[in-house]
Each structure stands twice: as C-alpha cells, then as structure tokens.
Write a protein that holds these residues in place. Structure first.
Motif, PDB file in Angstrom:
ATOM      1  N   VAL A  87       0.826  16.732  -4.240  1.00  0.00           N
ATOM      2  CA  VAL A  87      -0.032  15.679  -4.215  1.00  0.00           C
ATOM      3  C   VAL A  87      -1.343  16.070  -3.330  1.00  0.00           C
ATOM      4  CG1 VAL A  87      -0.416  13.382  -2.813  1.00  0.00           C
ATOM      5  CG2 VAL A  87       1.675  13.976  -4.176  1.00  0.00           C
ATOM      6  N   ARG A  88      -1.394  16.935  -2.498  1.00  0.00           N
ATOM      7  CA  ARG A  88      -2.352  17.300  -1.781  1.00  0.00           C
ATOM      8  C   ARG A  88      -3.403  18.104  -2.848  1.00  0.00           C
ATOM      9  NH1 ARG A  88      -4.594  21.879   0.029  1.00  0.00           N
ATOM     10  NH2 ARG A  88      -3.324  22.912  -0.984  1.00  0.00           N
ATOM     11  N   ARG A  89      -2.932  18.881  -3.759  1.00  0.00           N
ATOM     12  CA  ARG A  89      -3.597  19.464  -4.673  1.00  0.00           C
ATOM     13  C   ARG A  89      -4.256  18.943  -5.834  1.00  0.00           C
ATOM     14  NH1 ARG A  89      -1.290  25.686  -6.380  1.00  0.00           N
ATOM     15  NH2 ARG A  89      -0.320  26.204  -4.301  1.00  0.00           N
ATOM     16  N   PHE A  90      -3.494  17.940  -6.328  1.00  0.00           N
ATOM     17  CA  PHE A  90      -3.867  17.411  -7.563  1.00  0.00           C
ATOM     18  C   PHE A  90      -3.855  15.856  -7.524  1.00  0.00           C
ATOM     19  CE2 PHE A  90      -1.279  21.222  -8.734  1.00  0.00           C
ATOM     20  CZ  PHE A  90      -2.261  21.963  -9.062  1.00  0.00           C
ATOM     21  N   ALA A  91      -3.677  15.261  -6.536  1.00  0.00           N
ATOM     22  CA  ALA A  91      -3.657  13.570  -6.512  1.00  0.00           C
ATOM     23  C   ALA A  91      -4.257  13.097  -5.365  1.00  0.00           C
ATOM     24  CB  ALA A  91      -2.181  13.383  -6.662  1.00  0.00           C
ATOM     25  N   SER A  92      -5.274  13.725  -4.599  1.00  0.00           N
ATOM     26  CA  SER A  92      -5.872  13.355  -3.540  1.00  0.00           C
ATOM     27  C   SER A  92      -7.403  13.213  -3.688  1.00  0.00           C
ATOM     28  CB  SER A  92      -5.478  14.385  -2.070  1.00  0.00           C
ATOM     29  OG  SER A  92      -4.027  14.302  -1.934  1.00  0.00           O
ATOM     30  N   GLY A  93      -8.047  13.279  -4.996  1.00  0.00           N
ATOM     31  CA  GLY A  93      -9.317  13.302  -4.995  1.00  0.00           C
ATOM     32  C   GLY A  93     -10.119  11.899  -4.499  1.00  0.00           C
ATOM     33  N   PRO A 109       0.975  -1.154   0.097  1.00  0.00           N
ATOM     34  CA  PRO A 109       0.083  -0.029  -0.182  1.00  0.00           C
ATOM     35  C   PRO A 109       0.787   1.097  -0.103  1.00  0.00           C
ATOM     36  CG  PRO A 109      -0.939  -1.549   1.675  1.00  0.00           C
ATOM     37  CD  PRO A 109       0.558  -2.068   1.096  1.00  0.00           C
ATOM     38  N   VAL A 110       0.544   2.147  -0.762  1.00  0.00           N
ATOM     39  CA  VAL A 110       1.192   3.516  -0.931  1.00  0.00           C
ATOM     40  C   VAL A 110       1.431   4.280   0.724  1.00  0.00           C
ATOM     41  CG1 VAL A 110       0.883   5.674  -1.593  1.00  0.00           C
ATOM     42  CG2 VAL A 110       0.670   3.918  -3.237  1.00  0.00           C
ATOM     43  N   ALA A 111       0.236   3.856   1.366  1.00  0.00           N
ATOM     44  CA  ALA A 111       0.341   4.321   3.008  1.00  0.00           C
ATOM     45  C   ALA A 111       1.866   4.068   3.566  1.00  0.00           C
ATOM     46  CB  ALA A 111      -0.851   4.180   3.807  1.00  0.00           C
ATOM     47  N   THR A 112       2.266   2.767   3.234  1.00  0.00           N
ATOM     48  CA  THR A 112       3.660   2.296   3.792  1.00  0.00           C
ATOM     49  C   THR A 112       4.540   3.275   3.545  1.00  0.00           C
ATOM     50  OG1 THR A 112       2.803   0.063   3.236  1.00  0.00           O
ATOM     51  CG2 THR A 112       5.266   0.639   3.762  1.00  0.00           C
ATOM     52  N   TYR A 113       4.694   4.003   2.270  1.00  0.00           N
ATOM     53  CA  TYR A 113       5.568   4.829   1.888  1.00  0.00           C
ATOM     54  C   TYR A 113       5.406   6.309   1.929  1.00  0.00           C
ATOM     55  CZ  TYR A 113       6.976   0.619  -0.792  1.00  0.00           C
ATOM     56  OH  TYR A 113       7.124  -0.686  -0.999  1.00  0.00           O
ATOM     57  N   LEU A 114       4.070   6.574   2.210  1.00  0.00           N
ATOM     58  CA  LEU A 114       3.524   8.121   2.403  1.00  0.00           C
ATOM     59  C   LEU A 114       2.674   7.811   3.489  1.00  0.00           C
ATOM     60  CD1 LEU A 114       3.076   8.940  -1.441  1.00  0.00           C
ATOM     61  CD2 LEU A 114       5.104   9.431  -0.013  1.00  0.00           C
ATOM     62  N   PRO A 115       3.109   7.948   4.607  1.00  0.00           N
ATOM     63  CA  PRO A 115       2.112   7.937   5.854  1.00  0.00           C
ATOM     64  C   PRO A 115       1.305   9.099   5.816  1.00  0.00           C
ATOM     65  CG  PRO A 115       4.248   8.169   6.540  1.00  0.00           C
ATOM     66  CD  PRO A 115       4.481   7.821   5.140  1.00  0.00           C
ATOM     67  N   ASP A 116       1.512  10.235   5.431  1.00  0.00           N
ATOM     68  CA  ASP A 116       0.909  11.486   5.360  1.00  0.00           C
ATOM     69  C   ASP A 116      -0.415  11.418   4.406  1.00  0.00           C
ATOM     70  OD1 ASP A 116       2.146  12.325   7.615  1.00  0.00           O
ATOM     71  OD2 ASP A 116       3.644  13.269   6.554  1.00  0.00           O
ATOM     72  N   TYR A 117      -0.410  10.482   3.543  1.00  0.00           N
ATOM     73  CA  TYR A 117      -1.458  10.583   2.545  1.00  0.00           C
ATOM     74  C   TYR A 117      -2.708  10.046   3.116  1.00  0.00           C
ATOM     75  CZ  TYR A 117      -3.394   9.907  -2.116  1.00  0.00           C
ATOM     76  OH  TYR A 117      -4.132   9.939  -3.513  1.00  0.00           O
ATOM     77  N   ARG A 118      -3.664  10.463   2.210  1.00  0.00           N
ATOM     78  CA  ARG A 118      -5.080  10.389   2.785  1.00  0.00           C
ATOM     79  C   ARG A 118      -5.178   8.855   3.232  1.00  0.00           C
ATOM     80  NH1 ARG A 118      -9.895  11.582  -1.204  1.00  0.00           N
ATOM     81  NH2 ARG A 118     -10.960  10.162   0.243  1.00  0.00           N
ATOM     82  N   LEU A 133       2.250  11.923  -9.945  1.00  0.00           N
ATOM     83  CA  LEU A 133       2.690  12.713  -8.714  1.00  0.00           C
ATOM     84  C   LEU A 133       3.044  12.034  -7.418  1.00  0.00           C
ATOM     85  CD1 LEU A 133       1.224  14.597 -10.960  1.00  0.00           C
ATOM     86  CD2 LEU A 133       0.498  16.052  -8.803  1.00  0.00           C
ATOM     87  N   ILE A 134       2.062  11.113  -7.425  1.00  0.00           N
ATOM     88  CA  ILE A 134       2.110  10.076  -6.067  1.00  0.00           C
ATOM     89  C   ILE A 134       3.451   9.543  -6.245  1.00  0.00           C
ATOM     90  CG2 ILE A 134       1.063   8.321  -4.719  1.00  0.00           C
ATOM     91  CD1 ILE A 134      -1.560   9.182  -5.719  1.00  0.00           C
ATOM     92  N   VAL A 135       3.618   8.504  -7.667  1.00  0.00           N
ATOM     93  CA  VAL A 135       4.764   7.766  -7.787  1.00  0.00           C
ATOM     94  C   VAL A 135       6.090   8.656  -7.437  1.00  0.00           C
ATOM     95  CG1 VAL A 135       6.275   6.716  -9.343  1.00  0.00           C
ATOM     96  CG2 VAL A 135       3.591   6.465  -9.386  1.00  0.00           C
ATOM     97  N   LYS A 136       6.255   9.880  -7.788  1.00  0.00           N
ATOM     98  CA  LYS A 136       7.308  10.642  -7.641  1.00  0.00           C
ATOM     99  C   LYS A 136       7.466  10.947  -6.020  1.00  0.00           C
ATOM    100  CE  LYS A 136       9.289  15.582  -8.590  1.00  0.00           C
ATOM    101  NZ  LYS A 136       9.223  16.121  -7.315  1.00  0.00           N
ATOM    102  N   ALA A 137       6.559  11.261  -5.238  1.00  0.00           N
ATOM    103  CA  ALA A 137       6.547  11.398  -3.980  1.00  0.00           C
ATOM    104  C   ALA A 137       7.206  10.217  -3.175  1.00  0.00           C
ATOM    105  CB  ALA A 137       5.263  11.823  -3.378  1.00  0.00           C
ATOM    106  N   VAL A 138       6.636   8.957  -3.745  1.00  0.00           N
ATOM    107  CA  VAL A 138       7.338   7.818  -3.378  1.00  0.00           C
ATOM    108  C   VAL A 138       8.775   7.612  -3.326  1.00  0.00           C
ATOM    109  CG1 VAL A 138       7.067   4.981  -3.491  1.00  0.00           C
ATOM    110  CG2 VAL A 138       4.926   6.258  -3.224  1.00  0.00           C
TER     111      VAL A 138
END
Length: 360
Positions: free
Chosen positions: A158-164, A105-114, A182-187
């Motif tokens: 990510v907050r603006r454009f990839a959190s819908g 899960p993406v949350a493993t790498y980005l714990p602040d993502y929704r 955008l999410i892949v870049k953040a990871v």
C-alpha cells in the motif's frame, strides 16, 4: 431377476433421454459455437445454461500444447478482472455480517494509512473504481516488469503503490485503478485476521461446492489442472505468462472452471452466499458511463425481444480471456473461456449470439 434387469435398463434409457433433452434446450448453441470455433480457430470452452442447469457445453482444443491435454469443462482458467468481482462478493459477505461498512472511511480499518485521503476513501469508492487513488502499481510494472515477482506485505504494498495523491475527489469520477485492490486486501485481512485465499475459500468456494476454483499467486501454470497460456498455437505454440504478485491477488489472482463458474453464478444469485438485498447492492450500477457496479458491471442487453439486465463479467490476464454473463431475472447464462490471447470483441460477439439463442 430378468424383470429387475429390464427395469434398470429402462430407467437408464430414460435417464439418458432426459439428459440429452436437457443438453438440447439451447438447440442452436452447438451449431453457433462449432461454426465459430472452426472459423476462428478458437481454443477454449463454451457453456450455456439456465439456473444451475447446463443446456450446452463443449470444449475445443488443448489446455497444454506440449502434453496435448485437452480442455474440458473442469479445466481451470485464470479469470483476470473477474477476480475483482470475487473480492467484492467477499466484501459484501462481511458487510452482511456487520464486520465492514461500504461507507465507513478506510482510516477506520487502516489507521496507519495516510490521514488526508484515508478519511475520504470508502470501500464503496474503492470497489467501484471511483476512489481517485492513482494507478501506481500498473505504472510500476510497466517501468519494471520484475515488480511482478515481488512479495510484499500489505503495509509495504500500500505504501509503495496505493498511497499517491488523489487524482479526483472520491465518488466524483471513474478510473480503472488496480491500486484500489491493494487497499481492499489490506482492509479484509486486517479486519478478519485471515488471509484473502482463506476468505475466498470460506465465503465462496465451500458454500457453493466449487471444486476447481481458488486464488493463486505467481505463475498460474503451477496450479494443478490449469490451462497453460499461449500467445498463439500456430504455426507453433508460444507460451505466455504474466505472474500475479501476492499483493495483486484481488485484482487478477482468481481461477475457476466453466462448470464452477456456472455454480458460482447460480449460487450467488440464488442466495447461497449473499442475501437478495446484498446481491442487488453488489450489482447496482454506480458509474453509469461505465456500467460499473462493485467489482464488475451490469448491462442492459436486448435478448429474446426485450431488454434484460445482465451481470456482465469479463476478465483477461496474459493469454487468458474469460467471460461470464447471467441475466439477473431468469438466470440465462453464458460462459466462454480461452487461453490463447483471443480477440475479446469476438468472444463478446459469440456470447451475445449464444445468450440470444438460449431464448429461442
């Protein structure tokens, strides 16, 4: 001394003969490309090869209409969505090294993502456009073109454009959403602590000896050796540029030359970047209706009287059109690059004729 001079002469002559023979392996390619360029007023470069060998390459027209700088096989072009394939290669290299998992899960790498969607999304669904993340970034650019000029850190982008809210459950459908990248870049940057351009340089450019490739942001015309983009060259040159913001570099910020593109195709499938198993996983189709794998497509084409599996990469941004096809079993390749907003269907037709000719 005279014998030595004659020996050098004959060796040079022999080398020239072999060079011409190598360039003549695709006997019909020159005629096909030259007729096409003359009829269609094509401006760009065409290359046909097998493995690492160039069988035919020819350039047509100008890289810069103002200075009349000609296009060559080393001229740099924006690659548009082929950038997504490059990003997927970087991801697969990190998977190979055990730093990432396609199914974690993406949350493993980005714990602040929704939390609700971060527990469902994976790199596999993001790279295959089957995540369900809505394409908010394209909608934002359409509503306000100045979004292309923004500079945002990963968290804000990510907050603006990839959190819908997800348009569908991950893995159940397909939607070509730039927000995925955008999410892949953040990871990638969170896990490695390195910038994305540095990752491309370290995992792709340096291992393959690429000299005219890399990642850009903003207006690509600022990159040395880059072709300028035009809406058309007749009756006068009409410049056309679509800047790439820093948060969109994975989706469209890669540039390369025809020669480097062949090196990339050959190096990737000859195990210089990924193991054979990881390269096969990269190219395995996950969304059959779209022929879509991870960051790119794999298609079956009838070539040389038999169906062949082809890495089918195509990208465009603004005036740029770049096509790179390679048969996966025997390495026949065709590369077409253009900087004048050329009809992508005609480019595909040209590539099909050239790839078929490479088997004759």
């Amino acid at each position: 001394m005279q014998k030595l001079v004659r020996l050098h002469y004959y060796l040079a002559l022999l080398a020239l003969v072999f060079s011409r023979a190598a360039m003549a392996d695709c006997g019909d390619c020159a005629a096909i490309a030259q007729r096409f360029a003359q009829k269609e007023q094509f401006n760009g470069v065409v290359l046909v090869g097998q493995g690492a060998q160039v069988d035919y390459v020819e350039s047509f027209g100008v890289a810069d209409a103002e200075t009349k700088r000609p296009i060559t096989a080393d001229t740099r072009f924006e690659t548009g969505s082929i950038s997504k394939w490059i990003a997927s290669i970087v991801v697969m290299r990190l998977v190979q090294q055990g730093q990432l998992s396609l199914d974690e899960p993406v949350a493993t790498y980005l714990p602040d993502y929704r939390k609700d969607t971060g527990s469902k999304l994976t790199l596999r669904t993001l790279l295959s456009h089957s995540s369900g993340v809505p394409n908010q970034v394209d909608a934002a650019v359409k509503n306000d073109p100045t979004v292309r000029d923004l500079t945002l850190d990963n968290a804000e982008a990510v907050r603006r454009f990839a959190s819908g809210d997800l348009a569908f459950e991950p893995g159940t459908d397909w939607d070509y959403s730039h927000a995925n990248w955008l999410i892949v870049k953040a990871v990638l940057e969170k896990v490695t602590g390195n910038s994305y351009p540095a990752l491309v340089d370290g995992y792709v450019s340096k291992p393959l000896g690429l000299r005219d490739s890399g990642v850009f942001i903003g207006d690509s015309a600022k990159v040395a050796g880059m072709a300028r983009g035009y809406a058309g060259l007749t009756p006068q040159a009409e410049p056309l540029s679509k800047p790439i913001p820093n948060f969109m570099m994975l989706a469209g910020g890669y540039y390369t030359s025809a020669n480097d593109m062949l090196r990339l195709l050959d190096g990737l499938f000859e195990g210089k970047v990924l193991s054979p198993d990881r390269a096969a996983e990269l190219m395995a189709v996950l969304r059959p209706d779209q022929h879509y794998a991870l960051g790119g497509r794999t298609k079956m084409l009838m070539l040389g009287r038999q169906e062949r599996s082809v890495a089918w990469e195509y990208g465009s941004n603004g005036a740029f059109r770049v096509l790179a096809w390679r048969t996966l079993k025997d390495g026949h390749s065709v590369i077409v690059m253009n900087n004048t907003s050329f009809d992508h269907q005609k480019i595909g037709d040209l590539a099909t004729r050239l790839l078929e000719a490479s088997y004759r």
